[in-house]
Motif scaffolding. Structure first.
Motif, PDB file in Angstrom:
ATOM      1  N   THR A   1       0.828  -1.201   0.000  1.00 29.96           N
ATOM      2  CA  THR A   1       0.000   0.000   0.000  1.00 29.96           C
ATOM      3  C   THR A   1       0.864   1.253   0.000  1.00 29.96           C
ATOM      4  OG1 THR A   1      -1.781  -1.127   1.167  1.00 29.96           O
ATOM      5  CG2 THR A   1      -1.723   1.270   1.303  1.00 29.96           C
TER       6      THR A   1
ATOM      7  N   ARG B   1      -7.365   0.819  -3.150  1.00 26.01           N
ATOM      8  CA  ARG B   1      -8.294   1.623  -2.355  1.00 26.01           C
ATOM      9  C   ARG B   1      -7.601   2.175  -1.118  1.00 26.01           C
ATOM     10  NH1 ARG B   1     -13.756   1.826  -2.855  1.00 26.01           N
ATOM     11  NH2 ARG B   1     -14.086   2.005  -0.625  1.00 26.01           N
ATOM     12  N   GLU B   2      -6.802   1.350  -0.467  1.00 27.39           N
ATOM     13  CA  GLU B   2      -6.102   1.838   0.725  1.00 27.39           C
ATOM     14  C   GLU B   2      -5.143   2.966   0.362  1.00 27.39           C
ATOM     15  OE1 GLU B   2      -4.293  -0.944   3.299  1.00 27.39           O
ATOM     16  OE2 GLU B   2      -6.132  -2.069   3.687  1.00 27.39           O
TER      17      GLU B   2
ATOM     18  N   GLN C   1      -6.933   6.081  -0.243  1.00 28.31           N
ATOM     19  CA  GLN C   1      -7.414   6.696   0.984  1.00 28.31           C
ATOM     20  C   GLN C   1      -6.289   7.444   1.702  1.00 28.31           C
ATOM     21  OE1 GLN C   1      -9.170   4.019   3.769  1.00 28.31           O
ATOM     22  NE2 GLN C   1     -10.625   5.551   4.488  1.00 28.31           N
ATOM     23  N   VAL C   2      -5.097   6.896   1.638  1.00 28.85           N
ATOM     24  CA  VAL C   2      -3.958   7.587   2.241  1.00 28.85           C
ATOM     25  C   VAL C   2      -3.782   8.962   1.613  1.00 28.85           C
ATOM     26  CG1 VAL C   2      -1.453   7.572   2.433  1.00 28.85           C
ATOM     27  CG2 VAL C   2      -2.751   5.495   2.928  1.00 28.85           C
TER      28      VAL C   2
ATOM     29  N   ALA D   1      -6.483  11.363   2.521  1.00 29.24           N
ATOM     30  CA  ALA D   1      -6.276  11.942   3.844  1.00 29.24           C
ATOM     31  C   ALA D   1      -5.245  13.057   3.789  1.00 29.24           C
ATOM     32  CB  ALA D   1      -5.831  10.858   4.834  1.00 29.24           C
TER      33      ALA D   1
ATOM     34  N   LEU E   1      -6.875  23.130  -7.037  1.00 34.69           N
ATOM     35  CA  LEU E   1      -6.835  24.284  -6.146  1.00 34.69           C
ATOM     36  C   LEU E   1      -7.081  25.564  -6.939  1.00 34.69           C
ATOM     37  CD1 LEU E   1      -3.791  23.314  -3.924  1.00 34.69           C
ATOM     38  CD2 LEU E   1      -6.216  23.022  -3.463  1.00 34.69           C
TER      39      LEU E   1
ATOM     40  N   ASP F   1      -7.289  29.266  -2.870  1.00 38.81           N
ATOM     41  CA  ASP F   1      -6.488  28.307  -2.096  1.00 38.81           C
ATOM     42  C   ASP F   1      -5.028  28.733  -2.052  1.00 38.81           C
ATOM     43  OD1 ASP F   1      -8.423  26.081  -1.456  1.00 38.81           O
ATOM     44  OD2 ASP F   1      -8.675  26.161  -3.629  1.00 38.81           O
TER      45      ASP F   1
ATOM     46  N   GLU G   1      -4.599  31.276   0.494  1.00 38.09           N
ATOM     47  CA  GLU G   1      -4.638  30.677   1.833  1.00 38.09           C
ATOM     48  C   GLU G   1      -3.308  30.013   2.175  1.00 38.09           C
ATOM     49  OE1 GLU G   1      -7.570  27.859   2.769  1.00 38.09           O
ATOM     50  OE2 GLU G   1      -9.084  29.345   3.313  1.00 38.09           O
ATOM     51  N   ILE G   2      -2.761  29.294   1.205  1.00 36.30           N
ATOM     52  CA  ILE G   2      -1.517  28.574   1.465  1.00 36.30           C
ATOM     53  C   ILE G   2      -0.419  29.548   1.865  1.00 36.30           C
ATOM     54  CG2 ILE G   2       0.317  27.217   0.373  1.00 36.30           C
ATOM     55  CD1 ILE G   2      -1.892  25.947  -1.396  1.00 36.30           C
TER      56      ILE G   2
ATOM     57  N   ALA H   1      -1.011  31.070   5.312  1.00 44.27           N
ATOM     58  CA  ALA H   1      -0.720  30.107   6.368  1.00 44.27           C
ATOM     59  C   ALA H   1       0.792  29.915   6.519  1.00 44.27           C
ATOM     60  CB  ALA H   1      -1.398  28.764   6.057  1.00 44.27           C
TER      61      ALA H   1
ATOM     62  N   SER I   1       7.462  19.428  16.280  1.00 41.28           N
ATOM     63  CA  SER I   1       7.175  18.522  15.170  1.00 41.28           C
ATOM     64  C   SER I   1       5.773  18.736  14.615  1.00 41.28           C
ATOM     65  CB  SER I   1       7.333  17.075  15.624  1.00 41.28           C
ATOM     66  OG  SER I   1       6.327  16.742  16.565  1.00 41.28           O
ATOM     67  N   ARG I   2       4.839  19.155  15.451  1.00 37.52           N
ATOM     68  CA  ARG I   2       3.476  19.365  14.965  1.00 37.52           C
ATOM     69  C   ARG I   2       3.392  20.544  14.025  1.00 37.52           C
ATOM     70  NH1 ARG I   2       2.967  16.419  19.387  1.00 37.52           N
ATOM     71  NH2 ARG I   2       1.164  15.008  19.489  1.00 37.52           N
ATOM     72  N   LEU I   3       4.108  21.598  14.324  1.00 31.10           N
ATOM     73  CA  LEU I   3       4.106  22.740  13.420  1.00 31.10           C
ATOM     74  C   LEU I   3       4.818  22.381  12.118  1.00 31.10           C
ATOM     75  CD1 LEU I   3       4.705  25.691  15.911  1.00 31.10           C
ATOM     76  CD2 LEU I   3       2.622  25.124  14.658  1.00 31.10           C
TER      77      LEU I   3
ATOM     78  N   ASP J   1       0.554  20.906  -0.573  1.00 34.01           N
ATOM     79  CA  ASP J   1      -0.461  21.647  -1.316  1.00 34.01           C
ATOM     80  C   ASP J   1       0.187  22.507  -2.391  1.00 34.01           C
ATOM     81  OD1 ASP J   1      -2.646  20.643  -0.071  1.00 34.01           O
ATOM     82  OD2 ASP J   1      -3.291  22.510   0.855  1.00 34.01           O
TER      83      ASP J   1
ATOM     84  N   GLN K   1      -7.744   3.096   9.182  1.00 33.13           N
ATOM     85  CA  GLN K   1      -6.782   3.896   8.450  1.00 33.13           C
ATOM     86  C   GLN K   1      -7.141   5.381   8.508  1.00 33.13           C
ATOM     87  OE1 GLN K   1      -6.322   2.802   4.386  1.00 33.13           O
ATOM     88  NE2 GLN K   1      -4.165   3.345   4.345  1.00 33.13           N
TER      89      GLN K   1
ATOM     90  N   ALA L   1      -4.679   8.157   9.994  1.00 31.14           N
ATOM     91  CA  ALA L   1      -4.276   9.370   9.288  1.00 31.14           C
ATOM     92  C   ALA L   1      -4.507  10.598  10.164  1.00 31.14           C
ATOM     93  CB  ALA L   1      -5.049   9.494   7.979  1.00 31.14           C
TER      94      ALA L   1
ATOM     95  N   GLU M   1       4.315  20.453  23.097  1.00 35.95           N
ATOM     96  CA  GLU M   1       4.259  20.814  21.685  1.00 35.95           C
ATOM     97  C   GLU M   1       2.876  21.312  21.290  1.00 35.95           C
ATOM     98  OE1 GLU M   1       5.295  18.008  18.779  1.00 35.95           O
ATOM     99  OE2 GLU M   1       7.440  18.365  18.900  1.00 35.95           O
TER     100      GLU M   1
ATOM    101  N   ASN N   1      -8.897  31.580   7.348  1.00 42.27           N
ATOM    102  CA  ASN N   1      -8.053  30.683   6.551  1.00 42.27           C
ATOM    103  C   ASN N   1      -8.382  29.242   6.928  1.00 42.27           C
ATOM    104  OD1 ASN N   1      -5.797  29.072   5.667  1.00 42.27           O
ATOM    105  ND2 ASN N   1      -4.708  30.992   5.299  1.00 42.27           N
TER     106      ASN N   1
ATOM    107  N   ARG O   1      -7.178  26.468   6.022  1.00 40.80           N
ATOM    108  CA  ARG O   1      -6.050  25.571   6.278  1.00 40.80           C
ATOM    109  C   ARG O   1      -5.511  25.735   7.691  1.00 40.80           C
ATOM    110  NH1 ARG O   1      -6.412  25.943   0.995  1.00 40.80           N
ATOM    111  NH2 ARG O   1      -5.697  24.178  -0.242  1.00 40.80           N
ATOM    112  N   LEU O   2      -5.472  26.949   8.170  1.00 45.46           N
ATOM    113  CA  LEU O   2      -5.021  27.142   9.548  1.00 45.46           C
ATOM    114  C   LEU O   2      -6.043  26.585  10.530  1.00 45.46           C
ATOM    115  CD1 LEU O   2      -3.449  30.705   9.296  1.00 45.46           C
ATOM    116  CD2 LEU O   2      -2.274  28.532   9.630  1.00 45.46           C
TER     117      LEU O   2
END
Lengths: 211, 211
Positions: free
Chosen positions: A8, A47-48, A51-52, A55, A72, A76, A79-80, A83, A141-143, A153, B51, B55, B79, B140, B142-143
DNA sequence: CCGACAATAATTGTCGGACAATCCTGCAAT
DNA sequence: ATTGCAGGATTGTCCGACAATTATTGTCGG
């Protein structure tokens, strides 16, 4: 290291590359059976993978009507870039107030090298890497993950546009100036430089898409 | 409106609620056949639902070993709050410089109402909604999506903690003060108020998790 | 008792086929 | 022009199967 990825993942990766390379027409439907046959895998595996990518917002699923490469609009793109300005400004602030700049320095070096090369794709990639390195200055890491979504995008937009290396030399110089300002701790000037660059880049992308 | 959601979505939604409600032990494996039987659906449907949640980072997949409810450490909590500060600060800046504050005003009103009620869960939910509304001031999507990811992460943490409504009355007052500062256009003071609140909230969450 | 190792069981990853539900297209009828 | 319907294409969901991988148990020598 032997390959330990799942089928997959490999299918998803192949599709991702095709999307970024512009091999898949935006808006065109991706048929599950067709993909399954061309990749030589089962439909459930396709399909999997789809879906990835759905997401990741690279594909858009219309219920009972299949998935398409996400399209887009100009809105958009705006926006990108807004952001990115938010996230990268936070990174620049961190960089101007003591964070270790060596990752961004390295990223800029590879960008400068790629800008001298003859592949616009790798140059663009290195350029985007530098920008995420700014966000990475926060050490969150989240940011960075959020920045990566925005980068994907953006690559989606660029895929539908002829690549041209426009004044890459000048771009590199601007980025070097940004790093210098951060090293000097001049937060306001660094933020201004970043915003100037992003506004110009946005205009450039929108112009190219419109053409 | 009749229900037009797919089976996969409904299963994913049910699992999501169970996760947020703390019905699923973090770290414990979710067996595909077990879930399929309990929901009365096929294993492939369960796999798709898993899945989706993977995600969303609510579940973590260990190759060939199944999925588990994602466990977050103290480092992750720090974080999350830092990232929220970045995004919400940008929203507050927009709010202090002319953006329409009515959505946040409405969100605060429902929070104030929920804080008076006797369900800590809905009060917490309304509280988080208010914070996303701050990010939404930027207009926005996305934000906002990024903020939603952080909110989900936070709800994941809160799921493993006994809910207690702590001085909700006082919290509402603090938020009202924030809105007032934004209306007055006092950007610096509004940002300071936001940061104070988030730092206190982070400490509260970490303390509760540690206990 | 303990560690190494083989046999066994449980679980996931992938496959193939099946079928109902839904959507799309073209055509006939009003 | 709109409606209604038949037929085909595609997705959504189910089922069963099996190899690959991981976890568990059992056995043996020390």
């Amino acid at each position: 290291m032997i390959d330990r990825s799942s089928t997959t993942d490999r299918v998803a990766g192949a599709l991702r590359e095709m999307i970024f390379a512009g091999d898949l027409a935006p808006g065109g439907p991706l048929r599950e059976v067709t993909l399954a046959e061309s990749f030589g895998v089962a439909r459930s595996t396709v399909r999997e993978a789809l879906q990835v990518l759905t997401a990741e917002k690279l594909l858009t699923r219309l219920p009972n009507r299949g998935v398409t490469v996400t399209e887009l609009a100009e809105h958009d793109i705006e926006e990108i870039f807004e952001a990115r300005l938010v996230l990268e400004s936070a990174g620049v602030r961190a960089g101007a107030t003591g964070a270790d700049l060596s990752p961004s320095t390295r990223a800029l070096a590879t960008y400068a090298e790629a800008a001298g090369g003859d592949s616009p794709l790798v140059a663009t990639h290195a350029h985007l890497e530098f920008h995420t390195s700014l966000v990475a200055l926060l050490g969150n890491s989240r940011l960075v993950a959020g920045a990566d979504v925005l980068t994907a995008d953006l690559r989606l937009v660029l895929a539908s546009v002829e690549r041209q290396r426009r004044n890459a030399r000048q771009q590199v110089a601007g980025h070097r100036r940004l790093l210098t300002l951060m090293r000097a701790g001049d937060e306001a000037a660094a933020l201004a430089e970043l915003e100037r660059h992003l506004v110009a880049a946005r205009a450039s992308v929108i112009e190219r898409v419109g053409a």
